[in-house]
Enzyme design. Structure first.
Site, PDB file in Angstrom:
ATOM      1  N   ASP A  68     -33.915 -34.349 -16.506  1.00  0.00           N
ATOM      2  CA  ASP A  68     -32.975 -33.512 -17.247  1.00  0.00           C
ATOM      3  C   ASP A  68     -32.031 -34.334 -18.135  1.00  0.00           C
ATOM      4  O   ASP A  68     -31.490 -35.356 -17.685  1.00  0.00           O
ATOM      5  CB  ASP A  68     -32.138 -32.739 -16.208  1.00  0.00           C
ATOM      6  CG  ASP A  68     -31.178 -31.754 -16.824  1.00  0.00           C
ATOM      7  OD1 ASP A  68     -31.649 -30.725 -17.325  1.00  0.00           O
ATOM      8  OD2 ASP A  68     -29.949 -32.012 -16.810  1.00  0.00           O
ATOM      9  N   GLU A  75     -36.471 -34.922 -20.908  1.00  0.00           N
ATOM     10  CA  GLU A  75     -35.811 -34.031 -21.858  1.00  0.00           C
ATOM     11  C   GLU A  75     -34.822 -34.824 -22.694  1.00  0.00           C
ATOM     12  O   GLU A  75     -33.804 -35.299 -22.194  1.00  0.00           O
ATOM     13  CB  GLU A  75     -35.049 -32.925 -21.119  1.00  0.00           C
ATOM     14  CG  GLU A  75     -34.450 -31.923 -22.082  1.00  0.00           C
ATOM     15  CD  GLU A  75     -33.231 -31.169 -21.560  1.00  0.00           C
ATOM     16  OE1 GLU A  75     -32.951 -30.084 -22.077  1.00  0.00           O
ATOM     17  OE2 GLU A  75     -32.554 -31.682 -20.649  1.00  0.00           O
TER      18      GLU A  75
HETATM   19  C1  GLC Z   1     -30.458 -29.545 -19.545  1.00  0.00           C
HETATM   20  C2  GLC Z   1     -30.906 -28.247 -18.915  1.00  0.00           C
HETATM   21  C3  GLC Z   1     -29.822 -27.234 -19.058  1.00  0.00           C
HETATM   22  C4  GLC Z   1     -28.590 -27.743 -18.334  1.00  0.00           C
HETATM   23  C5  GLC Z   1     -28.198 -29.124 -18.839  1.00  0.00           C
HETATM   24  C6  GLC Z   1     -27.220 -29.780 -17.908  1.00  0.00           C
HETATM   25  O1  GLC Z   1     -30.323 -29.454 -20.915  1.00  0.00           O
HETATM   26  O2  GLC Z   1     -32.130 -27.839 -19.480  1.00  0.00           O
HETATM   27  O3  GLC Z   1     -30.188 -25.979 -18.559  1.00  0.00           O
HETATM   28  O4  GLC Z   1     -27.516 -26.867 -18.534  1.00  0.00           O
HETATM   29  O5  GLC Z   1     -29.298 -29.995 -18.929  1.00  0.00           O
HETATM   30  O6  GLC Z   1     -27.848 -30.197 -16.730  1.00  0.00           O
END
Ligand code: GLC
Length: 578
Positions: free
Chosen positions: A221, A294
């Site tokens: 994440d 991500e």
């Molecule tokens: C990422 C997740 C999102 C979350 C953020 C903080 O972008 O996809 O849903 O709010 O991280 O963890």
């Protein structure tokens, strides 16, 4: 003759070996589950792990080979699980560790891989590590980013002008420790200090813990937030330069992100984690474990996450090019550019991945129009590499209307009623629509944590199973086509035929040629494929049609003249092998 046969046998053996060696993830069909909204097994209106287990067969039915459930670890749920209190425990709301083990066992029986959502950038402020850090305990003191701020004219102010993704200062004053802590997201999500090797080892152990419990990899994440610029000799951090498009210091866009994201150290963290996966692999064997990361970064930076000359990185740095750059009015040249740009920038030997939706974005049908749902499913599943589908996109689920009173997403709740809809991620997070029963068959309870979308009686799994050209059945048909050798291992050519039509050709010798065609707008288009691709066979047949089509499956068509109805997407297959 005899030596000819031997060569053929050798070639065949080589092909088999290559097939056996092709890692599972390269052409996997990933499916993101949002567990809160997938299936509720207890009747409390919130989905859970037993619900996921119950529906794993559905994943099998729709040809999914791996699933990434959003976090289900112990959490106060300020960001619905992305604020983790205990990185090694299941939240009681979602079940128990036994439920997790049962889910893993069932997934392995069905040969569906499970990817854990790993949230390394921050923990919850209710995490034991944070509490000890706030209390100044020696071991934990520097687990997070702390700073006393500055006092000017008797007024205390935060250390920098940095802004949180969820609005407001990224610094929160902590009464106990008498210092500010950094939180790039919610104030209940304090950022870890990755410059502290003890923190890195702590997170490495989290990975090892879940590998031991059988997960097939991790979705990492918000990795681009992991490091901030290093503090100077006095322990201070610099302000970020201002963006001139807003004067609102609470808006995330207020500063230009040069110190809080995409620091040069960050991909190296991923290389370190890949090594942990490799070491585990070496000890335990089994199928390759993977990292999906991500990062909403410029494409050149994203490419670093694949690895460098000396280190392997993530197998799948999420390709957000389509999500970030395509709009309703983007033409075929734009699609062509974005797809080919990824393929050409990708380091040699690496594999592509395609994403168009997730739990942070509005539904595909709401962003691009309900007429383009099949178009994106066909695109994602016929491009070379792996596809990543967010739950419900196979049904063409649309954004639900969620009133301000029902809004729970912190990204929206931290703002104002006047513009909450632009910020809210709730509309894409409503319960999965299984049937036209009460609450769409999601729960047997008397309420749901977010309202079920109003159109559920028309748009649900049960109904779509029974309609031959439903989005769901097209998705399933695509999964069958994906098994074809040209789709699995064939070359790919992506070309815009005109500003209206995009074409994807998949081919390899000894197999059929497949061409997917996408009529992006609402005009009728006629295409001469010979003018687009060289060396095409003359005759094709329809291998996939949608409800926009006037032709039927298996109808014959000449490569020289293919007519596409408004918004129609199809897959053609050559009548003969190459
Ligand atoms: C990422 C997740 C999102 C979350 C953020 C903080 O972008 O996809 O849903 O709010 O991280 O963890």
């Amino acid at each position: 003759m005899a030596s000819g046969t031997a060569i053929i046998l050798l070639l065949a053996a080589g092909l088999l070996a290559a097939e056996a060696a092709a890692p599972w993830w390269k052409t996997a069909s990933f499916y993101q589950i949002y567990p809160r909204s997938f299936k509720d097994s207890t009747g409390n209106g919130i989905g859970d792990l037993n619900g996921v287990t119950e529906k794993l067969e559905y994943l099998k039915e729709i040809g999914v080979t791996a699933t990434w459930p959003s976090p289900f670890l112990k959490s106060p749920m300020a960001d619905f699980g992305y604020d983790i209190e205990d990185f090694k425990a299941v939240d009681p709301l979602f079940g128990t560790m036994d439920d997790f083990d049962r889910m893993m066992t069932r997934a392995k029986q069905l040969n569906v891989k499970i990817i854990l959502d790993f949230v390394p950038n921050h923990s919850s402020d209710e995490c034991d590590w944070f509490k000890r850090s706030a209390a100044g305990e020696a071991k934990y003191k520097d687990y997070y980013i702390w700073h006393p701020g500055f006092v000017e004219n008797g007024v205390r102010r935060p250390p920098t002008n940095w802004v949180s993704v969820f609005r407001g200062s990224a610094w929160e004053w902590h009464e106990g420790r008498q210092e500010y802590y950094l939180h790039q997201f919610h104030k209940k999500q304090p950022d870890f200090n990755f410059r502290n090797p003890v923190v890195r080892e702590e997170m490495n152990n989290v990975l090892r813990f879940w590998l031991e419990r059988g997960v097939d990899g991790f979705r990492v994440d918000a990795i681009y937030h992991a490091f901030e610029v290093e503090a100077d000799a006095n322990g201070n951090y610099p302000d970020e330069p201002r963006n001139d498009w807003t004067n609102d210091p609470d808006e995330y866009g207020y500063t230009h992100k040069i110190y809080t994201v995409d620091q040069p150290e960050t991909p190296h963290l991923v290389y370190e984690w890949r090594q942990i996966l490799e070491d585990f692999q070496a000890q335990h064997g089994g199928d390759e474990r993977i990292l999906m990361v991500e990062t909403w970064s410029p494409i050149e930076i994203v490419m670093h996450y694949y690895g460098n000359a000396t280190a392997e990185g993530a197998q799948i740095p999420f390709n957000f090019q389509l999500i970030s750059n395509l709009h309703r009015d983007s033409d075929a040249y734009h699609y062509e550019y974005l797809i080919n740009n990824w393929l050409s920038l990708m380091p040699s030997g690496k594999s592509a991945n395609w994403v168009i939706g997730n739990h942070d974005k509005n539904r595909v049908g709401s962003r691009f129009g309900a007429d383009r749902v099949d178009l994106f499913n066909i695109l994602l599943l016929t491009l070379p590499g792996c596809s990543i589908t967010y739950q419900g996109e196979e049904l063409g689920m649309l954004d639900a209307y969620i009133s301000w009173a029902d809004t729970v997403d912190p990204q929206a709740c931290n703002g104002a009623e006047a513009n909450y809809m632009a910020m809210s991620r709730d509309p894409a997070r409503t319960p999965m629509q299984w049937s036209d029963e009460k609450f769409a068959g999601f729960t047997t309870g008397s309420s749901t944590w977010l309202p079920v979308a109003q159109d559920y009686a028309q748009r649900n799994v049960r109904k779509e199973r029974g309609v031959s050209l439903s989005h769901l059945n097209i998705f399933k048909r695509l999964q069958q086509l994906r098994q074809e050798p040209s789709m699995q291992q064939g070359n790919a050519e992506i070309k815009a035929v005109s500003k209206y039509v995009l074409a994807v050709k998949r081919h390899m010798s000894g197999s059929y040629v497949y061409i997917s065609l996408f009529n992006i707008f609402n005009s009728i288009e006629n295409v001469n494929l010979n003018g687009v691709f060289s060396g095409l066979p003359d005759n094709f047949q329809y291998a996939l049609v949608t409800d926009k089509s006037i032709r039927q499956l298996s109808d014959k068509v000449s490569a020289g003249s293919v007519t596409l109805m408004p918004h129609e997407s199809i897959v053609l297959r050559s009548t003969e092998m190459l």
